[in-house]
Design a protein around this motif. Sequence first.
Motif, mmCIF file in Angstrom:
data_model
loop_
_atom_site.group_PDB
_atom_site.id
_atom_site.type_symbol
_atom_site.label_atom_id
_atom_site.label_comp_id
_atom_site.label_asym_id
_atom_site.label_seq_id
_atom_site.Cartn_x
_atom_site.Cartn_y
_atom_site.Cartn_z
ATOM 1 N N GLY A 191 0.913 -1.339 -0.034
ATOM 2 C CA GLY A 191 0.122 0.241 -0.054
ATOM 3 C C GLY A 191 0.818 1.267 0.188
ATOM 4 N N VAL A 192 0.173 2.588 0.114
ATOM 5 C CA VAL A 192 0.993 3.791 -0.361
ATOM 6 C C VAL A 192 -0.460 4.144 -0.003
ATOM 7 N N ASP A 193 0.303 6.048 0.384
ATOM 8 C CA ASP A 193 -0.513 6.793 0.862
ATOM 9 C C ASP A 193 -1.021 7.847 -0.074
ATOM 10 N N THR A 194 -0.170 7.674 -1.255
ATOM 11 C CA THR A 194 -0.689 8.381 -2.678
ATOM 12 C C THR A 194 -1.938 7.754 -3.619
ATOM 13 N N PRO A 195 -1.647 7.980 -4.749
ATOM 14 C CA PRO A 195 -2.956 8.133 -5.145
ATOM 15 C C PRO A 195 -2.798 6.596 -6.145
ATOM 16 N N SER A 196 -1.090 6.057 -5.383
ATOM 17 C CA SER A 196 -0.927 5.072 -6.591
ATOM 18 C C SER A 196 0.063 4.545 -6.640
ATOM 19 N N VAL A 197 0.349 2.761 -6.443
ATOM 20 C CA VAL A 197 1.319 2.707 -5.811
ATOM 21 C C VAL A 197 2.908 3.031 -6.931
ATOM 22 N N ASP A 198 3.035 3.308 -8.725
ATOM 23 C CA ASP A 198 3.464 3.855 -9.149
ATOM 24 C C ASP A 198 3.672 5.202 -8.840
ATOM 25 N N TYR A 199 4.825 5.704 -9.048
ATOM 26 C CA TYR A 199 5.195 7.469 -8.954
ATOM 27 C C TYR A 199 4.435 7.830 -10.283
ATOM 28 N N GLY A 200 3.885 9.138 -9.737
ATOM 29 C CA GLY A 200 3.006 10.324 -10.652
ATOM 30 C C GLY A 200 4.054 9.890 -11.976
ATOM 31 N N PRO A 201 5.283 9.681 -12.706
ATOM 32 C CA PRO A 201 5.810 10.264 -13.658
ATOM 33 C C PRO A 201 5.035 9.150 -14.510
ATOM 34 N N SER A 202 4.639 7.889 -13.493
ATOM 35 C CA SER A 202 4.549 6.591 -14.530
ATOM 36 C C SER A 202 3.657 6.814 -15.916
#
Lengths: 285, 285
Positions: A191-202
Amino acid sequence: MSGTDLLHKVVFMLVAVSVVIGVQKVVDITHSLNEDNPRWPDGREFELNVISNGTDSTGGWYAYNDLLFTEHTGTHFDAPCHFAMFPGVYYSSSLPVERLVQPLSVINLQAQANYYRDYEATPNDIITFEKEFGKIPEGGIVIFDFGWSKYWKSFEAVYGSKSEDVTTFHFPGVGLSAAELLASRGVYGVGVDTPSVDYGPSLDFPVHRFLQGQNIFLLENVGNMSALPKGGDGVTLVVGAMKVDGGTGGPARLLALFEDTSSGNIPECALLTVTIVCQIIALFV
Amino acid sequence: MSGTDLLHKVVFMLVAVSVVIGVQKVVDITHSLNEDNPRWPDGREFELNVISNGTDSTGGWYAYNDLLFTEHTGTHFDAPCHFAMFPGVYYSSSLPVERLVQPLSVINLQAQANYYRDYEATPNDIITFEKEFGKIPEGGIVIFDFGWSKYWKSFEAVYGSKSEDVTTFHFPGVGLSAAELLASRGVYGVGVDTPSVDYGPSLDFPVHRFLQGQNIFLLENVGNMSALPKGGDGVTLVVGAMKVDGGTGGPARLLALFEDTSSGNIPECALLTVTIVCQIIALFV
């Protein structure tokens, strides 16, 4: 009273106390769903339509709403079938239920993400964590805490972009090598506290594809983890994921359970350890 | 080796073993949501709209759905504000989270409901349960098992009616006096495996109004409880209720946690009890 007798009494008291003081703490790491939640652009907006909110024909109160949303909304669960398809891939209703109740590890990378918005967690971050908290257990759930939940009320703060154009997104995530190391540990969920386990630029989501290809579920937009013990040490995470036939995921209530030691209570395992040590000593005195 | 030394060694082994054998079992008592679920007639039908189910522009798999439904759908949670309104009434996002993780009591009234479809649980049913399993704990969650989950796939079997006309419904529920007794025990939640805590013929929902007026949450259409220990003895129920601002309830993932004793494992509490007894004996030999 001899030393041995005294030791007996101390051990007895410790064991007796350990039975009654196990105070369980519950911490909610779920954001509330509402129509202002920052959301991934391709999904429909969360809608709550009030159907009744007042007294009914009997004069009593009667309130209820219709809910309309995309599965991958708010604090949510990605079933492996979201980004992978193979015989035996898990849907939200077919994932073995014991995978939803597992030891939690929280890897805090707030400093790194604060320094660089597009930070991707590395194998070394995991190894550093393991040096402090021990090896990530097989079947465990690992959540990366980038300190992102403080941004939750603002789309721009979460996504690093005023635009819904996905090519403009900047937020931290999990690197592919780190994901591979976690899979080698046999984790059930990441899990992550961001919208995606892939970072933003992916734009091609290699971490989603790799992890879900291993039948590992994902948690995204996880809520505030600040009230958890450091590293998630001693925490069991319960993933209250929606159960939908054919479901690729859904909002999940994430409840972290652990023994409360903040109010002077001693965890049962500590008491048992002390008891064992006393017993060993008692064998020789 | 003296008797005392032997006792020390036995106690030591028991305590040591108790640390490592705590095998937790997880049982899911949640029905899967789908478009065929029997539903209360005034709510919208559950809809799963497939938005993507195949390879995307990168050639990788990408599947997700939109979900549309009424909050009180499938195995679900009624926040107290569903049938009551007063200062401090709990919404799904404001209910104190520790109320969602509590000891479970399962009161089996399958025989009564099998004999008479419109059976209403009585105070005597609760008292009979308490004679066998002990007093219902303050803060506990009580679920009545009418054996109704076996009917889940058929509207007619669940509601006792081919018609959606609510005046034709026949299924068991909780009587008002039983609800009053539960409230006096200080329970946090009351559940049933039928569509409503008020029995089928009720048109004014006195049990909903009374319990929710006490800020007690409800669980309805609970799934199969047959894999739980009798009476729910030793079970902690985790209510993974959707968390929605302004929410009057929602689908809930209900996970029952308990120590597995079926495979020869001994529960930790039993070992601790044995340990204490040995310690007491050790004080006098």
